[in-house]
Motif scaffolding. Structure first.
Motif, PDB file in Angstrom:
ATOM      1  N   ASN A  53       0.846  -1.194   0.000  1.00 36.08           N
ATOM      2  CA  ASN A  53       0.000   0.000   0.000  1.00 36.08           C
ATOM      3  C   ASN A  53       0.879   1.241   0.000  1.00 36.08           C
ATOM      4  OD1 ASN A  53      -2.669  -1.338   0.320  1.00 36.08           O
ATOM      5  ND2 ASN A  53      -1.760  -2.019   2.264  1.00 36.08           N
ATOM      6  N   PRO A  54       1.460   1.585  -1.134  1.00 39.84           N
ATOM      7  CA  PRO A  54       2.384   2.713  -1.195  1.00 39.84           C
ATOM      8  C   PRO A  54       1.641   4.048  -1.059  1.00 39.84           C
ATOM      9  CG  PRO A  54       1.956   1.895  -3.396  1.00 39.84           C
ATOM     10  CD  PRO A  54       1.284   0.939  -2.443  1.00 39.84           C
ATOM     11  N   PRO A  55       2.354   5.089  -0.667  1.00 42.40           N
ATOM     12  CA  PRO A  55       1.729   6.416  -0.564  1.00 42.40           C
ATOM     13  C   PRO A  55       1.463   7.007  -1.940  1.00 42.40           C
ATOM     14  CG  PRO A  55       4.074   6.584  -0.165  1.00 42.40           C
ATOM     15  CD  PRO A  55       3.767   5.112  -0.260  1.00 42.40           C
ATOM     16  N   ASP A  56       0.563   7.977  -1.974  1.00 46.01           N
ATOM     17  CA  ASP A  56       0.273   8.685  -3.226  1.00 46.01           C
ATOM     18  C   ASP A  56       1.190   9.875  -3.415  1.00 46.01           C
ATOM     19  OD1 ASP A  56      -2.238   7.264  -4.190  1.00 46.01           O
ATOM     20  OD2 ASP A  56      -2.783   7.772  -2.129  1.00 46.01           O
ATOM     21  N   LEU A  57       1.813  10.334  -2.343  1.00 44.19           N
ATOM     22  CA  LEU A  57       2.726  11.474  -2.419  1.00 44.19           C
ATOM     23  C   LEU A  57       3.666  11.395  -1.229  1.00 44.19           C
ATOM     24  CD1 LEU A  57       2.010  15.115  -3.385  1.00 44.19           C
ATOM     25  CD2 LEU A  57       3.028  14.695  -1.136  1.00 44.19           C
ATOM     26  N   ILE A  58       4.899  11.891  -1.397  1.00 44.58           N
ATOM     27  CA  ILE A  58       5.891  11.867  -0.325  1.00 44.58           C
ATOM     28  C   ILE A  58       6.402  13.282  -0.077  1.00 44.58           C
ATOM     29  CG2 ILE A  58       8.146  10.984   0.422  1.00 44.58           C
ATOM     30  CD1 ILE A  58       7.655   8.530  -1.361  1.00 44.58           C
ATOM     31  N   LEU A  59       6.322  13.728   1.179  1.00 47.01           N
ATOM     32  CA  LEU A  59       6.979  14.956   1.636  1.00 47.01           C
ATOM     33  C   LEU A  59       8.298  14.546   2.262  1.00 47.01           C
ATOM     34  CD1 LEU A  59       3.976  16.876   3.248  1.00 47.01           C
ATOM     35  CD2 LEU A  59       5.225  17.522   1.181  1.00 47.01           C
ATOM     36  N   LEU A  60       9.411  15.003   1.690  1.00 45.47           N
ATOM     37  CA  LEU A  60      10.714  14.415   2.018  1.00 45.47           C
ATOM     38  C   LEU A  60      11.712  15.473   2.475  1.00 45.47           C
ATOM     39  CD1 LEU A  60      12.604  11.925   1.943  1.00 45.47           C
ATOM     40  CD2 LEU A  60      12.964  12.382  -0.503  1.00 45.47           C
ATOM     41  N   ASP A  61      12.219  15.280   3.698  1.00 46.78           N
ATOM     42  CA  ASP A  61      13.311  16.124   4.201  1.00 46.78           C
ATOM     43  C   ASP A  61      14.614  15.709   3.521  1.00 46.78           C
ATOM     44  OD1 ASP A  61      14.657  17.993   5.738  1.00 46.78           O
ATOM     45  OD2 ASP A  61      14.947  16.591   7.417  1.00 46.78           O
ATOM     46  N   ILE A  62      15.557  16.628   3.440  1.00 47.01           N
ATOM     47  CA  ILE A  62      16.842  16.302   2.817  1.00 47.01           C
ATOM     48  C   ILE A  62      17.883  15.940   3.864  1.00 47.01           C
ATOM     49  CG2 ILE A  62      18.793  17.229   1.514  1.00 47.01           C
ATOM     50  CD1 ILE A  62      16.800  18.855  -0.134  1.00 47.01           C
ATOM     51  N   MET A  63      18.023  16.775   4.904  1.00 50.56           N
ATOM     52  CA  MET A  63      19.108  16.582   5.875  1.00 50.56           C
ATOM     53  C   MET A  63      18.680  15.595   6.954  1.00 50.56           C
ATOM     54  SD  MET A  63      20.655  20.439   6.215  1.00 50.56           S
ATOM     55  CE  MET A  63      19.086  21.178   6.664  1.00 50.56           C
ATOM     56  N   MET A  64      19.054  14.316   6.728  1.00 54.63           N
ATOM     57  CA  MET A  64      18.762  13.251   7.691  1.00 54.63           C
ATOM     58  C   MET A  64      20.019  12.422   7.883  1.00 54.63           C
ATOM     59  SD  MET A  64      14.972  11.889   6.478  1.00 54.63           S
ATOM     60  CE  MET A  64      15.538  11.470   4.811  1.00 54.63           C
ATOM     61  N   PRO A  65      20.253  11.892   9.068  1.00 51.35           N
ATOM     62  CA  PRO A  65      21.436  11.035   9.287  1.00 51.35           C
ATOM     63  C   PRO A  65      21.325   9.756   8.462  1.00 51.35           C
ATOM     64  CG  PRO A  65      19.945  10.931  11.170  1.00 51.35           C
ATOM     65  CD  PRO A  65      19.428  12.021  10.276  1.00 51.35           C
ATOM     66  N   GLY A  66      22.459   9.220   8.082  1.00 53.02           N
ATOM     67  CA  GLY A  66      22.449   8.017   7.255  1.00 53.02           C
ATOM     68  C   GLY A  66      22.106   8.376   5.816  1.00 53.02           C
ATOM     69  N   MET A  67      21.023   7.848   5.332  1.00 52.35           N
ATOM     70  CA  MET A  67      20.586   8.120   3.954  1.00 52.35           C
ATOM     71  C   MET A  67      19.867   9.464   3.902  1.00 52.35           C
ATOM     72  SD  MET A  67      18.033   5.851   1.520  1.00 52.35           S
ATOM     73  CE  MET A  67      19.017   4.377   1.737  1.00 52.35           C
ATOM     74  N   ASP A  68      20.404  10.413   3.133  1.00 52.07           N
ATOM     75  CA  ASP A  68      19.742  11.711   3.061  1.00 52.07           C
ATOM     76  C   ASP A  68      18.595  11.683   2.049  1.00 52.07           C
ATOM     77  OD1 ASP A  68      20.833  11.964   0.508  1.00 52.07           O
ATOM     78  OD2 ASP A  68      22.319  13.473   1.081  1.00 52.07           O
ATOM     79  N   GLY A  69      17.848  12.789   1.997  1.00 51.44           N
ATOM     80  CA  GLY A  69      16.677  12.839   1.134  1.00 51.44           C
ATOM     81  C   GLY A  69      16.990  12.722  -0.341  1.00 51.44           C
ATOM     82  N   TYR A  70      18.142  13.256  -0.749  1.00 54.93           N
ATOM     83  CA  TYR A  70      18.530  13.140  -2.155  1.00 54.93           C
ATOM     84  C   TYR A  70      18.656  11.665  -2.562  1.00 54.93           C
ATOM     85  CZ  TYR A  70      19.703  18.148  -2.285  1.00 54.93           C
ATOM     86  OH  TYR A  70      19.661  19.520  -2.247  1.00 54.93           O
ATOM     87  N   GLU A  71      19.310  10.880  -1.704  1.00 57.49           N
ATOM     88  CA  GLU A  71      19.502   9.453  -2.020  1.00 57.49           C
ATOM     89  C   GLU A  71      18.174   8.706  -2.004  1.00 57.49           C
ATOM     90  OE1 GLU A  71      21.228   5.795  -2.970  1.00 57.49           O
ATOM     91  OE2 GLU A  71      21.886   7.882  -3.237  1.00 57.49           O
ATOM     92  N   VAL A  72      17.304   9.067  -1.062  1.00 56.17           N
ATOM     93  CA  VAL A  72      15.980   8.446  -1.031  1.00 56.17           C
ATOM     94  C   VAL A  72      15.240   8.724  -2.347  1.00 56.17           C
ATOM     95  CG1 VAL A  72      13.704   8.451   0.074  1.00 56.17           C
ATOM     96  CG2 VAL A  72      15.773   8.571   1.468  1.00 56.17           C
ATOM     97  N   CYS A  73      15.279   9.987  -2.788  1.00 56.97           N
ATOM     98  CA  CYS A  73      14.595  10.344  -4.041  1.00 56.97           C
ATOM     99  C   CYS A  73      15.206   9.607  -5.225  1.00 56.97           C
ATOM    100  CB  CYS A  73      14.679  11.861  -4.239  1.00 56.97           C
ATOM    101  SG  CYS A  73      13.730  12.459  -5.663  1.00 56.97           S
ATOM    102  N   ARG A  74      16.539   9.529  -5.251  1.00 56.54           N
ATOM    103  CA  ARG A  74      17.201   8.827  -6.364  1.00 56.54           C
ATOM    104  C   ARG A  74      16.759   7.375  -6.445  1.00 56.54           C
ATOM    105  NH1 ARG A  74      21.031   5.451  -7.426  1.00 56.54           N
ATOM    106  NH2 ARG A  74      21.554   5.136  -5.219  1.00 56.54           N
ATOM    107  N   GLN A  75      16.705   6.686  -5.301  1.00 54.70           N
ATOM    108  CA  GLN A  75      16.295   5.281  -5.304  1.00 54.70           C
ATOM    109  C   GLN A  75      14.821   5.119  -5.665  1.00 54.70           C
ATOM    110  OE1 GLN A  75      17.589   2.623  -2.226  1.00 54.70           O
ATOM    111  NE2 GLN A  75      19.445   3.824  -1.777  1.00 54.70           N
ATOM    112  N   LEU A  76      14.006   6.050  -5.215  1.00 52.97           N
ATOM    113  CA  LEU A  76      12.580   5.998  -5.579  1.00 52.97           C
ATOM    114  C   LEU A  76      12.398   6.102  -7.087  1.00 52.97           C
ATOM    115  CD1 LEU A  76      11.062   8.321  -2.826  1.00 52.97           C
ATOM    116  CD2 LEU A  76      10.595   5.871  -3.079  1.00 52.97           C
TER     117      LEU A  76
END
Length: 388
Positions: A53-76
């Protein structure tokens, strides 16, 4: 409520931020309008995005420890299962270069903190509406593609059934043939596939032409429908006059197929090949065949392959007036026709494939009940007038 409003009301928004206060703030802002999910790191965000049940939209922070938001977006965006989920960056990084990088990674929007709640709500709603429209169009396209595939299958099935029905009609008039249609189909296909790498045939034999050959082959004897029973069903040798009438089945077959094309009002590729086969499969390499006495490469390649398939099957098949010839003896007779009756290269292909031919013949052999039925049919149709 219209369909778009219903879709938006059911929408799920995933908020990704490592700060509990930010997660609480955004959840409180969105929860009265959407179903809200939260993730406090990139790894959890990806698991939720790839869930059933994936989300219809993602609000994503960039500065997070470990995997940052840029990397999350790239993988998505690299994953086909998640790449269509719109991503809005929600971050304290306010430099133009930061925004450029986020949008280049595939985000649909970029909002900087501190956020304006009305602006966040409008942006979220707008992008959910765009996604709903895109999903609708994608679903419509998928449906239309499936319909095209379905209709194409139906048309192909209708073609195949029509061909077999027409060919079977011819065979009901010829007591000799049994599973001849099926056997010759597979014989010519085997020959064509073997010859597609041969220099003389490479330019004309490909997946499409072989498919058309297989589809067209059953119509090679369709012209027998027009031959009188007294000749078609005669168990003995033909008189010269009878043989001339029998030879006309090639022209009758071509004309019948041509008439079908005229009724359609257009040329049909597989029927064009069927005409070649019906009209030319009794031609011989040395020019001694009929109906036109063509020789060599002037004989259509499809007819040359059918000649080999047709003669081999006639030699090995049982008839009501004879037993089938052993495979080895039939092959010997075929060899004698190399370069006279048959295209030598095509005959060499037959010799290379003779075990495959034997296997095809066994797979589609006529049963004893078929032969008994054929004999009864012949007896009935050739009985003297008034016989009980």
């Amino acid at each position: 409520m219209n369909a778009e409003s219903q879709l938006l009301e059911r929408a799920t928004v995933l908020v990704v931020d490592d700060t509990p206060d930010n997660l609480s703030l955004m959840s409180g802002l969105l929860k009265d309008h959407y179903k809200v999910k939260v993730a406090n790191n990139g790894e959890r965000a990806l698991r939720i995005a790839k869930s059933e049940n994936p989300p219809d939209l993602i609000l994503l922070d960039i500065m997070m420890p470990g995997m940052d938001g840029y990397e999350v977006c790239r993988q998505l965006k690299e994953d086909p299962t998640t790449r269509d989920i719109p991503v809005i960056f929600l971050t304290a990084k306010a430099e133009v270069e930061d925004e450029r990088k986020g949008l280049e990674l595939g985000a649909v929007d970029y909002l900087t903190k501190p956020v304006s709640p009305p602006i966040v709500m409008v942006r979220v709603r707008n992008h959910l509406a765009l996604k709903a429209s895109a999903d609708f169009l994608r679903n419509q396209n998928d449906f239309l593609e499936q319909e095209v595939v379905k209709r194409t299958r139906e048309v192909t099935a209708i073609q195949d059934v029509t061909i077999l029905a027409m060919a079977s009609l011819a065979e009901t008039r010829d007591s000799d043939t049994g599973n001849h249609i099926r056997r010759t189909q597979y014989y010519v296909k085997a020959l064509a596939e073997h010859l597609r790498g041969h220099p003389r045939f490479a330019s004309i034999l490909n997946d499409n032409s072989i498919k058309l050959l297989f589809k067209s082959a059953p119509l090679h004897d369709i012209g027998k429908v027009g031959i009188p029973d007294r000749i078609l069903l005669k168990p003995g040798r033909f008189t010269p006059d009878e043989f001339e009438i029998m030879k006309s089945h090639t022209t009758l077959g071509r004309d019948a197929i041509e008439h079908a094309e005229q009724q359609l009002g257009m040329s049909v590729e597989f029927l064009s090949m069927a005409k070649e086969i019906a009209y030319g499969h009794q031609e011989k390499w040395d020019g001694s065949g009929y109906p036109r006495g063509l020789a060599g490469d002037a004989i259509p390649w499809s007819a040359r392959l059918m000649a080999i398939a047709d003669v081999y099957d006639a030699l090995i098949s049982r008839r009501v007036y004879k037993e089938g010839m052993p495979h080895e003896k039939a092959v010997g007779i075929m060899i004698e026709g190399r370069g006279t009756h048959f295209d030598p290269d095509a005959l060499d292909a037959f010799l290379a494939l003779q075990e495959q031919f034997r296997s095809i013949a066994a797979t589609y052999a006529d049963s004893d009940s078929d032969m008994a039925h054929k004999k009864a049919q012949l007896d009935r149709l050739t009985a003297p007038s008034g016989a009980g």
